[in-house]
Write a protein that holds these residues in place. Structure first.
Motif, short mmCIF file in Angstrom:
data_model
loop_
_atom_site.label_atom_id
_atom_site.label_comp_id
_atom_site.label_asym_id
_atom_site.label_seq_id
_atom_site.Cartn_x
_atom_site.Cartn_y
_atom_site.Cartn_z
N PHE A 16 37.23 51.18 -43.48
CA PHE A 16 38.22 51.34 -42.43
C PHE A 16 37.92 52.59 -41.61
O PHE A 16 38.01 53.71 -42.10
CB PHE A 16 39.62 51.45 -43.08
N ASP A 17 37.54 52.39 -40.36
CA ASP A 17 37.29 53.49 -39.43
C ASP A 17 38.64 53.98 -38.90
O ASP A 17 39.08 53.58 -37.82
CB ASP A 17 36.38 53.02 -38.29
N TRP A 23 42.39 56.42 -32.40
CA TRP A 23 42.08 56.71 -31.00
C TRP A 23 42.35 55.47 -30.14
O TRP A 23 43.03 55.54 -29.12
CB TRP A 23 40.62 57.13 -30.88
N ALA A 24 41.82 54.33 -30.58
CA ALA A 24 42.00 53.09 -29.81
C ALA A 24 43.46 52.65 -29.79
O ALA A 24 43.95 52.16 -28.76
CB ALA A 24 41.12 51.99 -30.41
N LEU A 25 44.17 52.85 -30.90
CA LEU A 25 45.58 52.48 -30.95
C LEU A 25 46.41 53.35 -30.02
O LEU A 25 47.31 52.88 -29.33
CB LEU A 25 46.11 52.55 -32.38
N ALA A 86 47.67 43.63 -29.97
CA ALA A 86 46.59 44.61 -29.77
C ALA A 86 46.25 45.31 -31.08
O ALA A 86 45.07 45.54 -31.39
CB ALA A 86 46.99 45.63 -28.71
N VAL A 87 47.26 45.64 -31.87
CA VAL A 87 47.03 46.28 -33.17
C VAL A 87 46.17 45.38 -34.05
O VAL A 87 45.19 45.83 -34.65
CB VAL A 87 48.36 46.60 -33.88
N LEU A 88 46.51 44.10 -34.13
CA LEU A 88 45.75 43.19 -34.98
C LEU A 88 44.30 43.05 -34.51
O LEU A 88 43.38 43.02 -35.32
CB LEU A 88 46.44 41.83 -35.04
N ARG A 92 40.77 44.23 -36.52
CA ARG A 92 39.58 43.38 -36.69
C ARG A 92 38.30 44.13 -36.32
O ARG A 92 37.25 43.89 -36.89
CB ARG A 92 39.71 42.10 -35.86
N THR A 93 38.40 45.03 -35.36
CA THR A 93 37.20 45.75 -34.91
C THR A 93 36.97 47.07 -35.65
O THR A 93 35.89 47.63 -35.54
CB THR A 93 37.24 46.02 -33.39
#
Length: 120
Positions: A16-17, A23-25, A86-88, A92-93
């Protein structure tokens, strides 16, 4: 605000990054829910024990990630739904292929009217 909590099975520790996900969230929360970047706060809480259905928890074949986002009231249901989707997608990424079955979920809720914060 927003108050973001990420509960996850510790079996994902190396897969898990978390920094990249946070940051992306934060970027997604700013873009979708009109939050201020400096207001985004995320806490990660690993869980050493995850039970799934009737599986022996010692088998550790399943992992759970649940993201809760608390926002000040005022966002419509469509905005909240876009943010949870968006969270989901971000999960995934930002969770590498793990040797477990991943169960991901997200919830956006309104913070109670009693919510206050203190900086400093």
């Amino acid at each position: 605000m927003p108050q973001i909590t990420v509960d996850y099975s510790d079996t994902l520790e190396s897969a898990f990054d978390r920094a990249g996900f946070a940051w992306a969230l934060h970027e997604a929360t700013v873009g979708i829910a009109a939050a201020k970047p400096e207001s985004c706060k995320t806490q990660f809480r690993p869980s050493a024990y995850t039970a799934f259905g009737y599986e022996d928890p010692g088998a550790r074949g399943h992992a759970v990630v649940h993201v809760t986002i608390g926002l000040l009231a005022g966002r419509d249901e469509e905005t909240k739904a876009r943010l949870t989707e968006a969270v989901l997608e971000l999960l995934r990424t930002h969770v590498a292929d793990a040797a477990v079955t991943l169960h991901a979920s997200a919830e956006v809720r309104d913070l109670d009217a009693s919510y206050r914060k203190s900086d400093g």
